[in-house]
Design a protein around this motif. Structure first.
Motif, mmCIF file in Angstrom:
data_model
loop_
_atom_site.group_PDB
_atom_site.id
_atom_site.type_symbol
_atom_site.label_atom_id
_atom_site.label_comp_id
_atom_site.label_asym_id
_atom_site.label_seq_id
_atom_site.Cartn_x
_atom_site.Cartn_y
_atom_site.Cartn_z
ATOM 1 N N LYS A 212 43.400 42.114 34.791
ATOM 2 C CA LYS A 212 43.081 43.200 33.847
ATOM 3 C C LYS A 212 44.061 43.250 32.690
ATOM 4 O O LYS A 212 43.748 43.713 31.596
ATOM 5 N N PRO B 89 33.656 41.194 35.358
ATOM 6 C CA PRO B 89 34.825 41.845 35.955
ATOM 7 C C PRO B 89 34.921 41.571 37.460
ATOM 8 O O PRO B 89 33.915 41.591 38.164
ATOM 9 N N HIS C 299 35.220 48.027 38.178
ATOM 10 C CA HIS C 299 34.454 47.563 37.022
ATOM 11 C C HIS C 299 33.261 46.731 37.460
ATOM 12 O O HIS C 299 32.206 46.779 36.825
ATOM 13 N N LEU D 149 35.659 55.986 37.256
ATOM 14 C CA LEU D 149 36.453 55.062 38.067
ATOM 15 C C LEU D 149 37.041 55.850 39.224
ATOM 16 O O LEU D 149 37.619 56.920 39.012
ATOM 17 N N GLU E 49 43.120 50.298 34.216
ATOM 18 C CA GLU E 49 41.677 50.135 34.431
ATOM 19 C C GLU E 49 40.852 50.976 33.455
ATOM 20 O O GLU E 49 39.731 50.600 33.101
ATOM 21 N N GLU F 91 40.839 48.814 30.534
ATOM 22 C CA GLU F 91 39.950 47.688 30.857
ATOM 23 C C GLU F 91 38.480 48.110 30.683
ATOM 24 O O GLU F 91 37.677 47.381 30.081
ATOM 25 N N ALA F 92 38.138 49.288 31.162
ATOM 26 C CA ALA F 92 36.757 49.778 31.060
ATOM 27 C C ALA F 92 36.363 50.001 29.595
ATOM 28 O O ALA F 92 35.221 49.735 29.194
#
Ligand code: NAD
Ligand code: MG
Length: 366
Positions: free
Chosen positions: A104, A127, A132, A152, A200, A203-204
Motif C-alpha cells: 500500500k 488490490p 480494498h 473500511l 488504507e 490507498e482507497a
C-alpha cells in the motif's frame, strides 16, 4: 495459465501468495524477489521450481526492477514492505503486467505516479489489501453514481480500548501481538497505532477515486467483515470471510476468475457476535494524521509514510516509545515542505527529507 512474479516472496504476503499459486494449476510462478533473506528465497525457489530470483541487498537496488522488466509475468504481486516497493510497482505496470498490490505504501508515497503508469499501461491494478479487495468486490457492477461512501473496517489492533496513559510503556512485543491477523512486523505496529488504517484510507482514495469525506473507518474487532459499500438507496453491501490473506491474494491473482483456496469457509452459525464501534482517533492519532495528510495531498502522504517507517523501525529497535511514533510523524509533516507529485524525483526527495527529519529528532531526543 498465468505467469506470476512474487516480490517480497519471503514475507507474510509472499509466503501466502506462494501457497495460493501452489494450490492453483492456473498460476505459474516465474520470478521471486526478496530484500535480504537469501536462504529463505533459495528454499522457496527450490520448493516451487522458480529459476529467476533476486535478493535486493546482494544484487543491488535496481535488481528487483530489472527482474520485473525481464521476467515476462502477466501479473506482478508486490508484497514488498515500505516505500521501497514503489519502483517495482511502477516497473510492473510499465512492463505491461497487471499489478496485484499488497504494498500500500506505493500508493501512499506515489499515488499519482502509479495511477499515471496504470493509465499508460492499460493494465489492471488489483488490490491485495483485504479491505480494498473486499470493496472492489462490493462495488463490482455498481455505477459510480450509486455509491455514497466506502467503509473500511479496522480490527482496532492489540491496544483497542486503552487510554494514552495506558500506552506510555507498551513494548514492541505487545504491539506485535495482533488479535486477528498474523503479519510482518511493520504492518503489525501500524495496526497497533491505527496508522495502517490511515494508510488504507489514502490507498482507497487512489484506488477508488473518492474524496476523503467518502471514505469511512469503523472498528470491527472480529475482522470478519472486511469492507462495505454504502449505496444511495440505503443498501450497505458487505464482504465477509475469515481473516485469511490467501482469499484477497487469490482474488487478485486469478481475477476475473475465482479459484478454490486453502481458506476455510465461514460458518455463520458459529460466528457469535459481530460488533462495530467508532475509532478512537484522539488516542490513536495516526489515523487522523494520515487522513489530514491525504487531504493536503501532494507529497504530504509520502512524508507521513516515510516518517512512519523510520519511527516504527526506531520503536521496534527500542529507541523510541510507542506514543513517539505519532509525535515523530507530526514533526516530520511540520518540518518538510509539501510539493506537487509530478515525477519520481519529487517523491524520492520528500521521502528522504522526512527520514532525515525523524533521524534528527530521534538523535535529538535519544
Ligand atoms: P513482511 O515484513 O513479512 O515481508 C516483507 C517482504 O519484503 C520480505 O520478503 C522482505 O524481504 C521484502 N523486502 C523488504 N525490502 C525489500 C526491498 N527493498 N526489495 C525487495 N524486497 C524487499 O511484510 P508483509 O506483512 O508481508 O507486508 C508486505 C506488504 O503487504 C506491506 O506493504 C503491507 O502493508 C502489505 N500488507 C500485508 C498484509 C499481511 O497480512 N501481512 C495485509 C495487507 C497488506
Ligand atoms: Mg488491510
Amino acid at each position: 495459465m498465468k505467469r506470476v512474479a512474487i516480490l517480497g516472496a519471503t514475507g507474510s504476503i509472499g509466503v501466502q501468495a506462494l501457497e495460493v499459486c501452489a494450490a492453483s494449476p492456473e498460476l505459474q510462478v516465474v520470478a521471486l524477489a526478496t530484500g535480504r533473506d537469501r536462504d529463505g528465497l533459495a528454499a522457496a525457489a527450490a520448493a516451487h521450481g522458480v529459476a529467476r530470483t533476486c535478493v535486493a541487498a546482494d544484487d543491488g537496488p535496481d535488481a528487483v526492477v530489472r527482474l520485473v522488466r525481464e521476467c515476462g509475468a502477466d501479473v506482478v504481486l508486490n508484497g514488498i514492505v515500505g516505500a521501497a516497493g514503489l519502483d517495482a510497482s511502477l516497473a510492473a505496470l510499465e512492463s505491461g503486467a497487471d499489478l496485484a498490490l499488497a504494498n500500500k505504501e506505493s500508493l501512499v508515497a506515489g499515488g499519482p505516479l502509479v495511477l499515471a503508469a496504470l493509465q499508460r499501461s492499460g493494465r489492471r491494478l488489483l488490490p491485495v489489501d483485504s479491505e480494498h479487495s473486499a470493496l472492489m468486490q462490493c462495488l463490482a457492477g455498481e455505477s459510480p453514481d450509486a455509491l455514497v461512501s466506502v467503509v473500511l473496517t479496522a480490527s482496532g489492533g492489540p491496544f483497542r480500548g486503552r487510554t494514552a496513559a495506558e500506552l506510555e510503556h507498551v513494548t514492541a512485543r505487545d504491539a506485535l501481538a495482533h488479535p486477528t491477523w498474523s503479519m510482518g512486523a511493520k504492518i503489525s505496529v501500524d495496526s497497533a497505532t491505527l496508522m495502517n488504517k490511515g494508510l488504507e484510507v489514502i490507498e482507497a482514495h487512489f484506488l477508488f477515486g473518492l474524496p476523503y469525506d467518502r471514505i469511512e473507518v469503523v472498528v470491527h474487532p472480529q475482522s470478519i467483515v472486511h469492507g462495505l459499500a454504502r449505496l444511495r438507496d440505503g443498501a450497505l453491501i458487505a464482504h465477509l470471510g475469515h481473516p485469511d490473506m490467501r482469499v484477497p491474494i487469490s482474488y487478485a491473482l486469478t481475477y476475473p476468475e475465482r479459484a478454490a483456496t486453502p481458506a476455510r469457509q465461514l460458518d455463520l452459525t458459529q460466528l457469535g457476535t459481530l460488533s462495530f464501534e467508532p475509532p478512537d482517533t484522539a488516542t490513536f492519532r495516526c489515523l487522523a494524521l494520515a487522513r489530514a495528510a491525504g487531504e493536503v495531498g501532494g507529497t504530504a502522504p509520502c512524508i507521513l509514510n516515510a516518517a512512519n517507517e523510520e519511527a516504527v523501525a526506531a520503536f521496534l529497535a527500542g529507541r523510541v516509545r510507542f506514543l513517539d511514533i505519532a509525535a515523530l510523524v507530526t514533526d516530520a509533516l511540520d518540518a518538510v515542505p509539501v510539493a506537487v507529485v509530478d515525477d519520481i524525483e519529487v517523491v524520492r526527495a520528500a521521502d528522504a527529507a522526512a527520514r532525515t527529519a525523524v533521524g534528527v529528532r530521534i538523535g535529538a531526543v535519544a
